[in-house]
Design an enzyme around this catalytic site. Structure first.
Site, PDB file in Angstrom:
ATOM      1  CE1 TYR A 151      -3.570   2.636   0.552  1.00 22.11           C
ATOM      2  CE2 TYR A 151      -2.318   3.305   2.495  1.00 22.11           C
ATOM      3  CZ  TYR A 151      -3.331   3.540   1.579  1.00 22.11           C
ATOM      4  OH  TYR A 151      -4.100   4.668   1.692  1.00 22.11           O
ATOM      5  CG  ASP A 246       5.782   3.524   0.764  1.00 20.47           C
ATOM      6  OD1 ASP A 246       6.074   4.187   1.793  1.00 20.47           O
ATOM      7  OD2 ASP A 246       4.619   3.370   0.368  1.00 20.47           O
ATOM      8  CE  LYS A 274       2.133   4.361   8.577  1.00 17.44           C
ATOM      9  NZ  LYS A 274       0.787   4.779   8.978  1.00 17.44           N
TER      10      LYS A 274
END
Length: 433
Positions: A151, A246, A274
Site C-alpha cells: 500500500y 516506500d 509516520k
C-alpha cells in the site's frame, strides 16, 4: 463479520459512533478505523499515555497500533511534548521557510544513507505521489511497477488490483479511479523474481520506476528475500529505472536507517512518514541529489504544499529523530518484540491453531495461516474470521491490536515486559476458546 462479538458493553463508544455516522462517511475519517475487518463498533479514544490508550468509557488498553506506527517512543513522550509546546508558543503556521524545516531535513539525511536531499510534505500519500511523479519526470518514462499487497497511499495510479502476469496492466479497484490513471501501472507478486524479470523483459525501456515496501506492513508483515532484493537492483540499474523504497511505515521503525539499511538496499528515492513527524502529520521524499534537483523550483517537476514543513510537525519530528539517535531504543525493542513473538507463537501452538509469526524488528503479525507468507497470494488465504474473534477477545482483556489481519502491530519504547507478558497471557486465554 457484522455482529459485534465483543463481550464488553461500551455505551460511550456506541453513542459516539452513532453521532459520527451522521456526520462522516462510515463514521470515520479513515477506513482503517472502521473495524471493517473484525466487525463491531469502533472504539472511540479519549486520551493516550505511554503504552496505553483510554477510551471514552474509561477502559484502558495496552496499545499495539501506536497511531499505526508513528508512536515509537510511546504516547506523550515528555521531550516531544516539550518541543511541540516551544513551537506552539511562536505560532502554528507561516507559509514561509523556517529553520526547523532544515533541522528535520538534516536529521533525515543523516539517518538515511541513500538520501542527499529531501522535500517535506504533509502525508505519506503525498510523499509517494510526489516520488512517482519525480521518477516519471526524471526518466521521461510512463510505466510504474508495484506489488500486490503493498500500500502506497490513496494515489489514483497506485490503487490498482493485482494482475495475473507481468504483462498485465493494472485495473482500478476503487470507483473514481479511471482506467487512464492506472493503465501505466504494472502489478506483480512480491518476492516473485521470475515475474519481475518477465516485466522488465517485456517493458524495460518504458519502466520509470519500481515502488515497494522494503518490509511490507500492509498485508501483514512480509520481508523481502535476498534474491528479490538483488533482482530489484540488477534490473532497475540495467534498464535505467529508479528504485523507490516506500518507508512510510518502516522508516526509523525497524532500524534508524530504515529497512533499506537492514536489507542492503540502495534506493534512488525513499518516501517517509509516520515516525518522521513524531505523531503529527508529516511526510517526506528524498534521494540522490541529481534526482531531487528535478523538483520545482530547482527543476521542472511540480510539487507544492501550503502546510508542508508545518512548524509544530517539524518540531515533533526533529525531537523524535534526535531521541532515536541519541538514546536508540532498537536493542530494547528487539528484545521486547522477540519476547512477544515467542509468547504468541507458543500460545497458538498450544491451542492447536494454524498460524505463522512474521516479525522484523518491532513490527509483527500473527497470521492465522500455516505459512509461509511471502506474498499477497499466500497472505490472502489467512483465516480472517478467526482473527476477528482473536481481536475482540484481546480487546475485551485490555489489549488493543490492529483491527485487521493484514496490518502490522507495533511495539514501542514505552512498553515493558509487564505489558508484553500481560498480552501473552491474554492471547493464551483467547486462543484456547
Amino acid at each position: 463479520m457484522s455482529a459485534n462479538v465483543s463481550q464488553v458493553e461500551r455505551p460511550g463508544s456506541a453513542a459516539a459512533f452513532k453521532r459520527a455516522l451522521a456526520l462522516m462517511p462510515g463514521g470515520v475519517n479513515s477506513p482503517a478505523r472502521a473495524f471493517g475487518g473484525v466487525g463491531g463498533t469502533p472504539i472511540f479514544i479519549d486520551r493516550a499515555d505511554g503504552a496505553y490508550l483510554y477510551d471514552v468509557d474509561g477502559n484502558r488498553y495496552i496499545d499495539f497500533i501506536g497511531s499505526w506506527g508513528p508512536m515509537i517512543l510511546g504516547h506523550r513522550h515528555p521531550a516531544v511534548i516539550a518541543a511541540i509546546e516551544r513551537a506552539l508558543a511562536h505560532g502554528t503556521s507561516y507559509g514561509a521557510p523556517t529553520e526547523a524545516e532544515s533541522e528535520l531535513a538534516e536529521r533525515i539525511i543523516d539517518a538515511v544513507a541513500s538520501i542527499d536531499m529531501v522535500r517535506l510534505v504533509s502525508s505519506g500519500t503525498e510523499a509517494t505521489m510526489s516520488a512517482v511523479r519525480l521518477a516519471r519526470g526524471y526518466t521521461g518514462r510512463d510505466l510504474l511497477v508495484k506489488f500486490a499487497g503493498n500500500y502506497h497511499g490513496h494515489v489514483d495510479s497506485l490503487l490498482v488490483a493485482a494482475g495475473s502476469s507481468a504483462a498485465t496492466l493494472g485495473a482500478p479497484n476503487s470507483p473514481g479511479v479511471t482506467a487512464g490513471a492506472s493503465r501505466d501501472t504494472l502489478v506483480l507478486e512480491y518476492n516473485d523474481v521470475a515475474e519481475l524479470e518477465q516485466a522488465f523483459a517485456a517493458h524495460g525501456d518504458k519502466i520509470a520506476g519500481v515502488i515497494l515496501e522494503p518490509v511490507v506492513g500492509n498485508m501483514g508483515v512480509v520481508a523481502p528475500s535476498r534474491e528479490f532484493v538483488d533482482a530489484l537492483h540488477r534490473l532497475t540499474e540495467k534498464h535505467g529505472s529508479l528504485l523507490i523504497c516506500d518507508e512510510v511505515m518502516t522508516g526509523f521503525r525497524v532500524a534508524f536507517g530504515g529497512a533499506q539499511s537492514l536489507f542492503g538496499m540502495r534506493p534512488d528515492i525513499t518516501t517517509l512518514g509516520k515516525i518522521v513527524g513524531g505523531g503529527l502529520p508529516v511526510g517526506a521524499y528524498g534521494g540522490r541529489r541529481e534526482i531531487m534537483q528535478h523538483v520545482l523550483p530547482a527543476g521542472k517537476v511540480f510539487q507544492a504544499g501550503t502546510l508542508s514543513g508545518n512548524p509544530l510537525a517539524t518540531a515533533a519530528g526533529a525531537a523524535t529523530l534526535r531521541l532515536l539517535k541519541e538514546e536508540p531504543p532498537y536493542e530494547r525493542l528487539e528484545a521486547l518484540s522477540s519476547r512477544l513473538a515467542a509468547g504468541l507463537q507458543q500460545a497458538a501452538t498450544s491451542a492447536g491453531v494454524p498460524h505463522t509469526i512474521a516479525r522484523v524488528g518491532s513490527m509483527l503479525t500473527l497470521f492465522f495461516h500455516p505459512g509461509p507468507i511471502h506474498s499477497w497470494r499466500q497472505a490472502s488465504q489467512a483465516d480472517t474470521a478467526r482473527f476477528g474473534r482473536y481481536f475482540w477477545g484481546l480487546m475485551d482483556r485490555g489489549v488493543y491490536m490492529p483491527c485487521s489481519q493484514y496490518e502490522a502491530l507495533f511495539v514501542s519504547g514505552a512498553h515493558t515486559e509487564t505489558e508484553i507478558d500481560a498480552t501473552i497471557r491474554a492471547a493464551e486465554e483467547v486462543l484456547k476458546q
